[in-house]
Design a protein around this motif. Structure first.
Motif, PDB file in Angstrom:
ATOM      1  N   SER A 178       0.844  -1.196   0.000  1.00 24.87           N
ATOM      2  CA  SER A 178       0.000   0.000   0.000  1.00 24.87           C
ATOM      3  C   SER A 178       0.877   1.244   0.000  1.00 24.87           C
ATOM      4  O   SER A 178       2.096   1.176   0.222  1.00 24.87           O
ATOM      5  CB  SER A 178      -0.932  -0.005   1.214  1.00 24.87           C
ATOM      6  N   TYR A 196      -1.430  -1.390  -4.293  1.00 26.26           N
ATOM      7  CA  TYR A 196      -2.705  -2.086  -4.500  1.00 26.26           C
ATOM      8  C   TYR A 196      -3.905  -1.257  -4.076  1.00 26.26           C
ATOM      9  O   TYR A 196      -5.049  -1.640  -4.338  1.00 26.26           O
ATOM     10  CB  TYR A 196      -2.699  -3.450  -3.801  1.00 26.26           C
ATOM     11  N   ALA A 304       1.461  -4.820   9.799  1.00 25.71           N
ATOM     12  CA  ALA A 304       2.865  -4.702  10.235  1.00 25.71           C
ATOM     13  C   ALA A 304       3.781  -4.554   9.020  1.00 25.71           C
ATOM     14  O   ALA A 304       3.604  -5.232   8.006  1.00 25.71           O
ATOM     15  CB  ALA A 304       3.267  -5.931  11.047  1.00 25.71           C
TER      16      ALA A 304
END
Ligand SMILES: NC(=O)c1ccc[n+]([C@@H]2O[C@H](COP(=O)([O-])OP(=O)(O)OC[C@H]3O[C@@H](n4cnc5c(N)ncnc54)[C@H](OP(=O)(O)O)[C@@H]3O)[C@@H](O)[C@H]2O)c1
Length: 313
Positions: A178, A196, A304
């Motif tokens: 991301s 994405y 994470a």
């Protein structure tokens, strides 16, 4: 010694006093300085994958640890007391989150010079998965690779190691992550990034020879992104992966599940990359043992970047 114990599926972690274990033949006793969190830890205690992955209660969770050798089992000459070591414990019995843990010589390695305990605890499980996924699942050579490689989940534990291993192999690497992790994935060596979260992120993206999926898509989703003899391996293999794998003989494109096997030989391969400064372990966050539940909440969030560490020092 202190250990984190669960008493039932879905229960709460308890930090308790327990007797220290005694190392058997071909084992060392490790004074644990750090462990790392992997999704398998909480999936096992949740009971998500019963009966394939069960927990025997009282259950000490975790597989990855780093620390110092505190004692040698009978006949062990390969290590010395005080030596810094790390491991992904063998089997499916957990056991890492305690002050003293026995580990078999088949899975223990001396820590690379200059590596701290947090990074050394962060490497084994995800590193072995990335290495075996790329090398064995995707048939990517570890040197002189000419392939175009796609790593899905490039900012996560497995993915951030896979990006670096594929880059070290000389492949052209694209990472999927991301927007907030684009800089990290590029810093780790990705030649290109697919964000994405953008609309139509796959527009104008050329086919890949290798796709390592550390998120858990389906073969039907990713096979169209492969070149005619491309290889797709999934670290989160569902029934569709195993079914499609059975059809590999009929197709140029292949599908493989990644089922990581802990072993000291492959961990030594990863350690050599660390020593050569071609591989680093990114630390997302660090928690004390008393806050294991918070560390697991962070892991469960799926957000994470790199590894979550439990500091036992
Ligand atoms: N089969 C095996 O032997 C084996 C071994 C190890 C791990 N695994 C499995 O592999 C999976 C990954 O493990 P892990 O330790 O790497 O997990 P992780 O560190 O928790 O992965 C978190 C990362 O996933 C990224 N992510 C989430 N959704 C994404 C998406 N749709 N596209 C791209 N990136 C996405 C997140 O980035 P953003 O925040 O940017 O979304 C985050 O950085 C887990 O399901 C684990 O159980 C299997």
């Amino acid at each position: 010694m202190r250990a984190i114990v669960f008493h039932e599926y879905g229960g709460a972690p308890q930090l308790v006093e327990r007797p220290a274990p005694t190392p058997g033949p071909r084992e060392v006793l490790v004074r644990v300085r750090a462990t790392s969190v992997n999704p398998i830890d909480w999936k096992q205690v949740d009971g998500t994958y019963r009966p394939i992955l069960t927990a025997r209660f009282p259950f000490v969770p975790g597989y990855d640890l780093a620390g110092e050798v505190a004692a040698l089992g009978p006949g062990v000459t390969e290590f010395s007391v005080g030596q810094r070591v790390h491991t992904r414990l063998s089997g499916q019995a957990g056991g890492a989150n305690a002050e003293l843990v026995c580990a078999g010589l088949d899975v223990v390695c001396a820590m690379p010079e200059g590596m701290d305990f947090a990074q050394a605890a962060g490497l084994p499980l995800v590193g072995l998965t990335a290495l075996q996924g790329l090398r064995d699942g995707c048939k990517l050579p570890l040197e002189g690779a000419t392939e175009r490689v796609l790593v899905i989940g490039a900012s996560g534990g497995v993915g951030h190691v896979a990006v670096q291993l594929a880059k070290a192999a000389s492949a052209h690497v694209t990472g999927v992550c991301s927007a907030k992790n684009v800089d990290l994935v590029r810093r780790l060596g990705a030649d290109a990034v697919v964000d994405y979260t953008k609309p139509d992120p796959w527009r104008d993206v050329a086919p890949f020879d290798v796709v390592l999926d550390a998120v858990g898509g389906s073969p039907s989703q990713h096979l169209p992104r492969l070149s005619p003899r491309g290889r797709y391996a999934s670290c989160v293999p569902g029934p569709a992966v195993f079914l499609r794998q059975a059809l590999n003989v009929f197709s140029g494109r292949t599908v493989a599940p990644v089922l990581m096997k802990p072993n000291a030989k492959d961990l030594a391969v990863l350690d050599a990359f660390v020593t050569q400064r071609r591989l680093e372990v990114v630390i997302d966050s660090t928690y004390p043992p008393e806050r294991l539940a918070d560390a697991w909440a962070r892991s469960r969030s799926g957000r994470a970047a790199g590894k979550i560490v439990i500091d036992w020092s």
